[in-house]
Structure formats: structure tokens, C-alpha cells
Scaffold this active site. Structure first.
Site, mmCIF file in Angstrom:
data_model
loop_
_atom_site.group_PDB
_atom_site.id
_atom_site.type_symbol
_atom_site.label_atom_id
_atom_site.label_comp_id
_atom_site.label_asym_id
_atom_site.label_seq_id
_atom_site.Cartn_x
_atom_site.Cartn_y
_atom_site.Cartn_z
ATOM 1 N N ASN A 95 1.883 -72.600 35.566
ATOM 2 C CA ASN A 95 1.404 -73.907 36.039
ATOM 3 C C ASN A 95 -0.045 -73.724 36.485
ATOM 4 O O ASN A 95 -0.305 -73.204 37.559
ATOM 5 C CB ASN A 95 2.292 -74.362 37.208
ATOM 6 C CG ASN A 95 1.761 -75.617 37.877
ATOM 7 O OD1 ASN A 95 0.904 -76.313 37.332
ATOM 8 N ND2 ASN A 95 2.276 -75.918 39.069
ATOM 9 N N LYS A 148 -2.250 -75.878 37.325
ATOM 10 C CA LYS A 148 -2.755 -76.859 38.300
ATOM 11 C C LYS A 148 -4.138 -77.362 37.849
ATOM 12 O O LYS A 148 -4.362 -77.520 36.657
ATOM 13 C CB LYS A 148 -2.766 -76.255 39.701
ATOM 14 C CG LYS A 148 -1.417 -75.570 40.026
ATOM 15 C CD LYS A 148 -1.253 -75.149 41.434
ATOM 16 C CE LYS A 148 0.128 -74.533 41.606
ATOM 17 N NZ LYS A 148 0.430 -74.183 42.970
ATOM 18 N N HIS A 171 6.589 -81.635 41.274
ATOM 19 C CA HIS A 171 6.025 -80.463 41.949
ATOM 20 C C HIS A 171 5.728 -80.801 43.412
ATOM 21 O O HIS A 171 5.364 -81.929 43.728
ATOM 22 C CB HIS A 171 4.751 -80.021 41.227
ATOM 23 C CG HIS A 171 4.255 -78.705 41.727
ATOM 24 N ND1 HIS A 171 3.482 -78.586 42.853
ATOM 25 C CD2 HIS A 171 4.466 -77.452 41.279
ATOM 26 C CE1 HIS A 171 3.228 -77.297 43.064
ATOM 27 N NE2 HIS A 171 3.811 -76.587 42.120
ATOM 28 N N GLU A 211 3.270 -80.224 45.235
ATOM 29 C CA GLU A 211 1.920 -80.782 45.476
ATOM 30 C C GLU A 211 1.883 -82.264 45.114
ATOM 31 O O GLU A 211 1.190 -83.055 45.762
ATOM 32 C CB GLU A 211 0.875 -79.973 44.684
ATOM 33 C CG GLU A 211 0.634 -78.621 45.344
ATOM 34 C CD GLU A 211 0.278 -77.493 44.399
ATOM 35 O OE1 GLU A 211 -0.161 -77.755 43.264
ATOM 36 O OE2 GLU A 211 0.453 -76.332 44.805
ATOM 37 N N GLU A 260 11.244 -74.040 44.135
ATOM 38 C CA GLU A 260 9.980 -73.554 44.685
ATOM 39 C C GLU A 260 9.930 -73.848 46.177
ATOM 40 O O GLU A 260 9.550 -74.957 46.584
ATOM 41 C CB GLU A 260 8.807 -74.246 43.990
ATOM 42 C CG GLU A 260 8.766 -74.019 42.495
ATOM 43 C CD GLU A 260 7.363 -74.240 41.951
ATOM 44 O OE1 GLU A 260 6.790 -73.292 41.420
ATOM 45 O OE2 GLU A 260 6.839 -75.352 42.076
ATOM 46 N N GLY A 282 1.563 -70.614 46.769
ATOM 47 C CA GLY A 282 0.147 -70.339 46.993
ATOM 48 C C GLY A 282 -0.151 -69.689 48.329
ATOM 49 O O GLY A 282 -1.295 -69.625 48.759
ATOM 50 N N SER A 284 4.456 -67.790 44.752
ATOM 51 C CA SER A 284 3.858 -66.459 44.865
ATOM 52 C C SER A 284 4.591 -65.396 44.035
ATOM 53 O O SER A 284 4.671 -64.240 44.424
ATOM 54 C CB SER A 284 3.747 -66.037 46.328
ATOM 55 O OG SER A 284 2.920 -66.958 47.036
HETATM 56 P P1 PGA Z 1 2.002 -70.009 43.131
HETATM 57 O O1 PGA Z 1 2.365 -71.493 42.672
HETATM 58 O O2 PGA Z 1 2.595 -69.060 42.107
HETATM 59 O O3 PGA Z 1 0.521 -69.957 43.165
HETATM 60 O O4 PGA Z 1 2.636 -69.795 44.480
HETATM 61 C C1 PGA Z 1 3.611 -71.795 42.117
HETATM 62 C C2 PGA Z 1 3.680 -73.261 41.785
HETATM 63 O O5 PGA Z 1 3.110 -74.073 42.531
HETATM 64 O O6 PGA Z 1 4.289 -73.660 40.774
#
Ligand code: PGA
Length: 252
Positions: A9, A11, A94, A96, A162, A168, A208
């Protein structure tokens, strides 16, 4: 029985030229038939990515989609538009999108349903916040976020667990925490569909996930792959995670 899926992903990273460079490098690495791979560039990079991926097994996902086919929805894109430019997958719900852009379970389900009707496969994201985990509401949250998924087509559905506190942040769920949540989600999917169908739905872990923790997370029985943000932006680290999944598929 369930084939591993490793999805990147991106983003809001990588315009057209960085997308081209990434995909050319990824295509130059040895394909691993034991693992399905998907990349999810931003909208403006999708047509270029689609062109470069023509004839490869790597899937292409968009990061969002509207539930209507067309209309007065400034800033939105429809499933039909995504299909037309060569996307085969879409990420929906997601965290976000939920925290920053007002996505709810209801709108996420509407997007997922419209996407599937147009022929897109869906990666449907769920996960609890830190506060919800600390107040021991994780299962309650996962149950309500998966409520209503039974209206979707299970064959074209992947669920991504998630935990919001792990996205992140560099803070990863332990393999035991991931397995516990994934097994719980599979139980929810059994109630939404049937035991047989729930067994065939892939549940990805996201938050992560990186080369150093991929193997231990992916070796858990209900962890069927990963949705990867930060570590998917670099071809070497993304490829290392794909290799870790291939090792787990081979029982190593
Ligand atoms: P990340 O993001 O691996 O940077 O923690 C995962 C995601 O938001 O799908």
C-alpha cells in the site's frame, strides 16, 4: 490451502516516474509462484503501472473507490473507471480513510460492494485503535467492523487486520496478538458466510510489517499475507517480504 498474498500500500507516495522505476525493478526479481503479489500506487500512477504490469502475475490495486458509477462526487473515482484503466483490486476502509476522511463501516461496505459488482477484488481493512485495545474492546470492534460483510462475494474478498496502533509506528503486533485477532476475525467470517468460505478467505496482517518480522508473523496459521505500507516502498524490502512468505508457504 490459502495462497499467501503480499500487497504493498503505497499511500500518497510515488508519482509516475518513481512508479515506473519501482515496477521495472520488481519485474526483474524472480517471481515466486507460491505468493500472490499486489501493488497499490496512487491514482495518477495507476495507468502507467497497469501498462508495465501487462502480462505479469502482479495485481494492481487502487486505494479507494466510490460506490456510485458516476455522478456529482467531486474528487471521487468509480469502480468502472478503475477497471477501465486496468486495476484489478481496490483497498477499502483503510484506517487512514476512516480517521482522516470520515470513512465508516457503512461507506466502506458500500464501496466494497460496488467494487465487486464491477469486477474488482477487495482488500477490506479493519482494526482497533490503541485505546480500544487497552480497554479490552478489540474483539467487539472487530466484530462490528466485520458485521455485514456477508453481503459481499467471499471469493473476491480479502480482509486486512491492521491494528491502528501498529500502522506506521514501528510498533508491530506480536505474532501471538496477530494470530489471536486473525482467528477471531475468521470466526466472524464463519458467521457472515460459512465455515467453508471463511476458511478460504485470506486475512492479511498490516502494521509495521517488514523483512525482519515478516517470517514470524506469516508463519502463524491464520495470517495469510500482509498489507504493507512503509516497507513496500523499497523494492528490496518488499521483495524480502515476498521471499519470507514463499518460505512460509514451503513450510520453512
Ligand atoms: P505500515 O502501513 O506498514 O507503514 O505500518 C500499513 C498500512 O497502512 O497498510
Amino acid at each position: 490451502m490459502r495462497k499467501f498474498l503480499i500487497a504493498g500500500n503505497w499511500k500518497m507516495h510515488k508519482g509516475v516516474s518513481e512508479t515506473s522505476a519501482f515496477i521495472e525493478s520488481l519485474l526483474a526479481t524472480d517471481p515466486t509462484p507460491a505468493v500472490d503479489v499486489v501493488v497499490s500506487p496512487p491514482f495518477t500512477s495507476l495507468p502507467t503501472a497497469a501498462m508495465l504490469l501487462t502480462g505479469s502475475e502482479i495485481g494492481l490495486a487502487a486505494q479507494n473507490v466510490h460506490w456510485e458509477s458516476s455522478g456529482a462526487f467531486t474528487g471521487e473515482l468509480s469502480s468502472e473507471m478503475l477497471v477501465e484503466i486496468g486495476a484489478s483490486w481496490v483497498i477499502v476502509g483503510h484506517s487512514e480513510r476512516r480517521t482522516l476522511f470520515g470513512e465508516t463501516d457503512r461507506t466502506a461496505r458500500d464501496r466494497a460492494r460496488a467494487a465487486q459488482q464491477a469486477g474488482l477484488k477487495v482488500i477490506y481493512c479493519i482494526g482497533e485503535t490503541l485505546e480500544e485495545r487497552e480497554s479490552e474492546r478489540t474483539f467487539e470492534v472487530l466484530e462490528s467492523q466485520t458485521d455485514g460483510l456477508g453481503a459481499l462475494e467471499s471469493a473476491e474478498l480479502v480482509v486486512a487486520y491492521e491494528p491502528v496502533w501498529a500502522i506506521g509506528t514501528g510498533r508491530t503486533a506480536s505474532p501471538e496478538q496477530a494470530q489471536e485477532a486473525h482467528a477471531f476475525v475468521r470466526g466472524c467470517l464463519e458467521r457472515a458466510f460459512s465455515t467453508e468460505r471463511a476458511e478460504s478467505i485470506r486475512i492479511l496482517y498490516g502494521g509495521s510489517l517488514k523483512p525482519t518480522n515478516a517470517h514470524e508473523l506469516l508463519s502463524k496459521p491464520d495470517v495469510d499475507g500482509g498489507l504493507i505500507g512503509g516497507a513496500s516502498l523499497d523494492v528490496d524490502s518488499f521483495s524480502a517480504i515476498i521471499r519470507a512468505a514463499a518460505e512460509c508457504a514451503a513450510g520453512e
